[in-house]
Design a protein around this motif. Structure first.
Motif, short mmCIF file in Angstrom:
data_model
loop_
_atom_site.label_atom_id
_atom_site.label_comp_id
_atom_site.label_asym_id
_atom_site.label_seq_id
_atom_site.Cartn_x
_atom_site.Cartn_y
_atom_site.Cartn_z
N ARG A 72 17.85 -9.02 -1.89
CA ARG A 72 17.05 -7.84 -2.22
C ARG A 72 17.89 -6.56 -2.33
N PRO A 73 18.78 -6.28 -1.34
CA PRO A 73 19.65 -5.10 -1.51
C PRO A 73 20.51 -5.18 -2.76
N LEU A 74 20.99 -6.40 -3.08
CA LEU A 74 21.81 -6.58 -4.28
C LEU A 74 21.01 -6.28 -5.54
N MET A 75 19.74 -6.67 -5.53
CA MET A 75 18.89 -6.42 -6.69
C MET A 75 18.74 -4.92 -6.93
N PHE A 76 18.46 -4.16 -5.86
CA PHE A 76 18.29 -2.71 -6.01
C PHE A 76 19.62 -2.03 -6.34
N TRP A 77 20.70 -2.54 -5.77
CA TRP A 77 22.04 -2.00 -6.07
C TRP A 77 22.35 -2.17 -7.56
N SER A 78 22.16 -3.37 -8.05
CA SER A 78 22.45 -3.66 -9.46
C SER A 78 21.51 -2.89 -10.38
N LEU A 79 20.25 -2.77 -9.98
CA LEU A 79 19.28 -2.04 -10.79
C LEU A 79 19.66 -0.57 -10.93
N SER A 80 20.10 0.04 -9.82
CA SER A 80 20.49 1.44 -9.87
C SER A 80 21.68 1.65 -10.79
N LEU A 81 22.65 0.74 -10.74
CA LEU A 81 23.82 0.85 -11.62
C LEU A 81 23.46 0.54 -13.07
N ALA A 82 22.49 -0.35 -13.26
CA ALA A 82 22.04 -0.67 -14.62
C ALA A 82 21.38 0.55 -15.26
N LEU A 83 20.47 1.20 -14.52
CA LEU A 83 19.78 2.38 -15.04
C LEU A 83 20.76 3.52 -15.32
N PHE A 84 21.70 3.71 -14.39
CA PHE A 84 22.72 4.73 -14.58
C PHE A 84 23.54 4.45 -15.84
N SER A 85 23.93 3.20 -16.04
CA SER A 85 24.75 2.83 -17.19
C SER A 85 23.98 2.94 -18.49
N SER A 102 31.73 7.41 -10.72
CA SER A 102 31.03 6.15 -10.49
C SER A 102 31.97 4.99 -10.18
N LYS A 103 33.25 5.14 -10.52
CA LYS A 103 34.19 4.06 -10.25
C LYS A 103 34.41 3.84 -8.76
N VAL A 104 34.04 4.85 -7.94
CA VAL A 104 34.14 4.70 -6.48
C VAL A 104 32.97 3.87 -5.94
N PRO A 105 31.70 4.26 -6.16
CA PRO A 105 30.62 3.42 -5.64
C PRO A 105 30.58 2.01 -6.23
N GLU A 106 31.12 1.84 -7.45
CA GLU A 106 31.14 0.50 -8.03
C GLU A 106 32.00 -0.47 -7.23
N SER A 159 22.22 -5.18 -15.66
CA SER A 159 20.86 -5.66 -15.91
C SER A 159 20.81 -7.18 -15.68
N TYR A 160 21.85 -7.86 -16.11
CA TYR A 160 21.96 -9.31 -15.89
C TYR A 160 22.03 -9.62 -14.39
N TYR A 161 22.85 -8.86 -13.66
CA TYR A 161 22.97 -9.07 -12.22
C TYR A 161 21.65 -8.80 -11.51
N THR A 162 20.91 -7.79 -11.98
CA THR A 162 19.61 -7.47 -11.39
C THR A 162 18.65 -8.64 -11.55
N ALA A 163 18.62 -9.20 -12.75
CA ALA A 163 17.74 -10.34 -13.01
C ALA A 163 18.11 -11.54 -12.15
N LYS A 164 19.40 -11.79 -12.03
CA LYS A 164 19.85 -12.92 -11.21
C LYS A 164 19.48 -12.72 -9.74
N ALA A 165 19.70 -11.51 -9.23
CA ALA A 165 19.37 -11.22 -7.83
C ALA A 165 17.88 -11.33 -7.59
N ALA A 166 17.08 -11.07 -8.62
CA ALA A 166 15.62 -11.16 -8.50
C ALA A 166 15.13 -12.60 -8.63
#
Length: 264
Positions: A59-72, A117-121, A177-184
């Motif tokens: 679940r944390p990974l899903m939200f993490w990936s989603l936030s980076l997906a939306l930002f990107s 963003s290269k730091v939080p990534e 976006s792909y990582y978000t879907a996989k985590a979900a």
């Protein structure tokens, strides 16, 4: 909705690019500190997890990936709009040699945000370590070198930055976006992963092309850069091209060949 968009655009316009640029001029070497800390976290994290069960962080990974997906996605739309406008107004050469990208009203914030963003990534690797997944050389090498090169490039406002950032934003929009879907827990067809890796390879080939053009044009026209940036950038993109191509072969082609041999 329209009011929210107007507020976002207003924020982009008022963003203090000069202050951000000055900060990077004075503190860009902090990127080395972040990379050293990142390497230490990887080593200590793997040691910490050696005798422990993997953590369930879906679940944390899903939200993490989603936030980076939306930002990107937002970044790719805004920087892509700038690049398209530059191309339609001044042609392809200007998209390569342009340095106004770092200070133009609606791209300056996204250039700065991309660099930061290269730091939080780097947090991507924390999930891999805590979930006890396989950590390949390409993953951590890519994170470290991108951080170092991006910060140095922003410091110098080099030509080609618009291409580098727009391409990375666009690929990351799909990748996260792909990582978000996989985590979900959503099962995506294999061609999705193949497409993302193919786009990464294309990105590296295009990065090399852009740097080559900057090299050939920086004496003929105003194409601001320096030989150190061009040299290290070319080595970086070449290494990425080789490593991502090898990853593609090992992951998709070699396995398919083995399956075919077993079927026979």
């Amino acid at each position: 909705m329209n009011q929210t968009l107007l507020q976002v655009f207003d924020f982009e316009q008022k963003f203090d690019e000069k202050g951000a640029f000055q900060w990077f001029q004075e503190n860009w070497t902090a990127s080395y500190v972040f990379c050293a800390a990142y390497a230490a976290v990887i080593f200590l994290g793997r040691f910490f997890m050696r005798r422990r069960e993997k953590w369930d962080l879906r679940r944390p990974l899903m939200f993490w990936s989603l936030s980076l997906a939306l930002f990107s996605i937002c970044g790719s739309i805004r920087t892509g709009s700038y690049m398209l406008n530059t191309y339609s107004s001044h042609g392809f050469r200007q998209t390569v040699c342009d340095t106004n990208f770092y200070s133009a009203p609606f791209s300056k914030f996204w250039a700065y945000a991309f660099t930061l963003s290269k730091v939080p990534e780097l947090g991507d690797t924390v999930f891999i370590v805590l979930r006890k997944q396989r950590l390949i050389f390409l993953h951590w090498y890519h994170h470290i070198t991108v951080l170092l090169y991006t910060w140095a490039s922003y410091k110098d406002h080099v030509a080609g930055g618009g291409w580098f950032m727009t391409m990375n934003y666009s690929v990351h929009a799909l990748m996260y976006s792909y990582y978000t879907a996989k985590a979900a827990g959503i099962q995506l067809p294999k061609p999705c992963a193949i497409l993302i890796t193919s786009m990464q390879i294309l990105q590296m080939a295009m990065g090399l092309t852009v740097l080559a053009l900057v090299y050939f044009w920086h004496h003929e026209v105003h194409c601001a850069s320096n030989m150190q940036n061009i040299m290290w950038g070319s080595l970086m993109y070449l290494s990425y091209l080789l490593l991502f191509s090898w990853f593609f072969y090992q992951t998709y082609l070699k396995k398919d060949k083995r399956k075919g041999a077993k079927a026979e």
